[in-house]
Scaffold this active site. Structure first.
Site, PDB file in Angstrom:
ATOM      1  N   GLU A  12     -33.321 -96.196  -2.705  1.00 31.57           N
ATOM      2  CA  GLU A  12     -33.795 -96.702  -1.419  1.00 31.57           C
ATOM      3  C   GLU A  12     -34.590 -97.968  -1.680  1.00 31.57           C
ATOM      4  O   GLU A  12     -35.545 -97.948  -2.441  1.00 31.57           O
ATOM      5  CB  GLU A  12     -34.712 -95.669  -0.743  1.00 31.57           C
ATOM      6  CG  GLU A  12     -34.032 -94.362  -0.403  1.00 31.57           C
ATOM      7  CD  GLU A  12     -33.126 -94.462   0.813  1.00 31.57           C
ATOM      8  OE1 GLU A  12     -33.353 -95.359   1.649  1.00 31.57           O
ATOM      9  OE2 GLU A  12     -32.190 -93.653   0.918  1.00 31.57           O
ATOM     10  N   GLY A  13     -34.188 -99.054  -1.056  1.00 33.29           N
ATOM     11  CA  GLY A  13     -34.945-100.298  -1.192  1.00 33.29           C
ATOM     12  C   GLY A  13     -35.938-100.416  -0.050  1.00 33.29           C
ATOM     13  O   GLY A  13     -36.076 -99.506   0.768  1.00 33.29           O
ATOM     14  N   THR A  14     -36.618-101.542   0.012  1.00 33.80           N
ATOM     15  CA  THR A  14     -37.589-101.777   1.085  1.00 33.80           C
ATOM     16  C   THR A  14     -36.904-101.743   2.446  1.00 33.80           C
ATOM     17  O   THR A  14     -37.478-101.316   3.435  1.00 33.80           O
ATOM     18  CB  THR A  14     -38.262-103.157   0.885  1.00 33.80           C
ATOM     19  OG1 THR A  14     -38.798-103.202  -0.429  1.00 33.80           O
ATOM     20  CG2 THR A  14     -39.388-103.383   1.873  1.00 33.80           C
ATOM     21  N   TYR A  15     -35.660-102.211   2.507  1.00 30.40           N
ATOM     22  CA  TYR A  15     -35.001-102.393   3.803  1.00 30.40           C
ATOM     23  C   TYR A  15     -33.907-101.378   4.098  1.00 30.40           C
ATOM     24  O   TYR A  15     -33.297-101.424   5.146  1.00 30.40           O
ATOM     25  CB  TYR A  15     -34.421-103.807   3.882  1.00 30.40           C
ATOM     26  CG  TYR A  15     -35.478-104.854   3.682  1.00 30.40           C
ATOM     27  CD1 TYR A  15     -36.350-105.175   4.716  1.00 30.40           C
ATOM     28  CD2 TYR A  15     -35.645-105.495   2.459  1.00 30.40           C
ATOM     29  CE1 TYR A  15     -37.347-106.107   4.537  1.00 30.40           C
ATOM     30  CE2 TYR A  15     -36.645-106.434   2.270  1.00 30.40           C
ATOM     31  CZ  TYR A  15     -37.495-106.737   3.317  1.00 30.40           C
ATOM     32  OH  TYR A  15     -38.487-107.660   3.142  1.00 30.40           O
ATOM     33  N   GLY A  16     -33.609-100.493   3.172  1.00 26.01           N
ATOM     34  CA  GLY A  16     -32.545 -99.526   3.415  1.00 26.01           C
ATOM     35  C   GLY A  16     -31.934 -99.030   2.121  1.00 26.01           C
ATOM     36  O   GLY A  16     -32.482 -99.236   1.044  1.00 26.01           O
ATOM     37  N   VAL A  18     -29.364 -98.553  -1.059  1.00 25.97           N
ATOM     38  CA  VAL A  18     -28.614 -99.433  -1.966  1.00 25.97           C
ATOM     39  C   VAL A  18     -27.541 -98.611  -2.688  1.00 25.97           C
ATOM     40  O   VAL A  18     -27.828 -97.544  -3.232  1.00 25.97           O
ATOM     41  CB  VAL A  18     -29.548-100.082  -3.015  1.00 25.97           C
ATOM     42  CG1 VAL A  18     -28.796-101.147  -3.809  1.00 25.97           C
ATOM     43  CG2 VAL A  18     -30.781-100.691  -2.351  1.00 25.97           C
ATOM     44  N   LYS A  33     -26.416-103.526  -0.095  1.00 29.52           N
ATOM     45  CA  LYS A  33     -27.675-103.157   0.562  1.00 29.52           C
ATOM     46  C   LYS A  33     -27.415-103.060   2.050  1.00 29.52           C
ATOM     47  O   LYS A  33     -27.135-104.070   2.694  1.00 29.52           O
ATOM     48  CB  LYS A  33     -28.746-104.224   0.317  1.00 29.52           C
ATOM     49  CG  LYS A  33     -29.243-104.185  -1.090  1.00 29.52           C
ATOM     50  CD  LYS A  33     -30.552-104.914  -1.260  1.00 29.52           C
ATOM     51  CE  LYS A  33     -30.946-104.806  -2.726  1.00 29.52           C
ATOM     52  NZ  LYS A  33     -32.276-105.242  -3.009  1.00 29.52           N
ATOM     53  N   ASP A 126     -42.863-110.757  -1.645  1.00 31.06           N
ATOM     54  CA  ASP A 126     -43.017-109.327  -1.948  1.00 31.06           C
ATOM     55  C   ASP A 126     -42.567-109.037  -3.380  1.00 31.06           C
ATOM     56  O   ASP A 126     -41.869-108.067  -3.636  1.00 31.06           O
ATOM     57  CB  ASP A 126     -42.210-108.500  -0.936  1.00 31.06           C
ATOM     58  CG  ASP A 126     -42.576-107.013  -0.974  1.00 31.06           C
ATOM     59  OD1 ASP A 126     -43.718-106.690  -1.383  1.00 31.06           O
ATOM     60  OD2 ASP A 126     -41.730-106.183  -0.614  1.00 31.06           O
TER      61      ASP A 126
END
Length: 292
Positions: A12-16, A18, A33, A126
């Site tokens: 799980e990345g920052t935005y959703g 992977v 992603k 970030d």
């Protein structure tokens, strides 16, 4: 999406989420992603799409390449080059010991990637070990460049992990809204210290207040003379006047004197005084370094 065959979920990345995937035509391995948007009803904001399309132009060996942008019915999937692991996983595998030459090589590559993006007015905003990727050849690449501007930085990741404050500079912690390249240089300094200490974070704060205290205890609380703009920042509040630690020898014992000097130039509380990526690459710390 028919073009890509999903192989496995990477995380799980920052935005959703992977995924590791394969291009059905070329058999190239890529990372997909899937960007989850907060207001899914609205679809993908056109401003975000514009930003993302600009990122396809960022071609540099120390930047994770954005190959493709797949946009369909309110979904956005970004297709990136695939790398084997991130710096956080790399730290876990090196058992508390990292060769000083590898530290130097990774730091050089990080600064090269930053210098390239900054010269094109693209900020990361970030940076952290989780978005520094390392491939099998020991090449370090910066991931998620420019995504913060396109989508904003959520307070929580989609895995409910809190987005870390450990790599945020004091100006941002005090609520600065006007970002410059100096935000990434502070993060690079924190990562440099973490590299030198084989994966031990420099400022592992629990919240904004704790984060600022940890920074000021090490570097000294800035005075009005040292940082005139500090008291004008939106979330500014006074802190105890901690004295600066006289030497960083005990903080980064394996880093040599020129390395400590570079670190001190990156970790300036006043963003105006922070060294830029191009200057950092010219620093004596890299004098004996031969890029591969």
């Amino acid at each position: 999406m028919q073009k890509y065959e999903k192989l496995e979920k990477i995380g799980e990345g920052t935005y959703g989420t992977v995924f590791k995937a394969k291009n059905r035509d070329t058999h190239e391995i890529v990372a997909l992603k899937r960007v989850r948007l907060d207001d899914d009803d609205e679809g993908v904001p056109s401003s975000a799409l514009r930003e993302i399309c600009l990122l396809k132009e960022l071609k540099h060996k120390n930047i994770v390449r954005l190959h493709d942008v797949l946009h369909s019915d309110k979904k956005l999937t970004l297709v990136f080059e695939f790398c084997d692991q991130d710096l956080k996983k790399y730290f876990d595998s090196c058992n508390g010991d990292l060769d000083p030459e590898i530290v130097k090589s990774f730091m050089y590559q990080l600064l090269k990637g930053l210098a390239f993006c900054h010269s094109r007015n693209v900020l990361h905003r970030d940076l952290k070990p989780q978005n520094l990727l390392i491939n099998r050849n020991g090449e370090l690449k910066l991931a998620d460049f420019g995504l913060a501007r396109a989508f904003g930085i959520p307070v929580r990741c989609y895995s409910a992990e809190v987005v870390t404050l450990w790599y945020r500079p004091p100006d941002v912690l005090f609520g600065a809204k006007l970002y410059s390249t100096s935000i990434d240089m502070w993060s690079a300094g924190c990562i440099f210290a973490e590299l030198a200490n084989a994966g031990r974070p420099l400022f592992p704060g629990n919240d904004v207040d704790d984060q600022l205290k940890r920074i000021f205890r090490l570097l000294g609380t800035p005075t009005e003379e040292q940082w005139p703009a500090m008291t004008k920042l939106p979330d500014y509040k006074p802190y105890p006047m901690y004295p600066a630690t006289m030497s960083l020898v005990n903080v980064v014992p394996k880093l040599n004197a020129t390395g400590r000097d570079l670190l001190q130039n990156l970790l300036k509380c006043n963003p105006v005084q922070r060294i830029c990526a191009d200057e950092a690459l010219q620093h004596p710390y890299f004098a004996d370094f031969c890029p591969p």
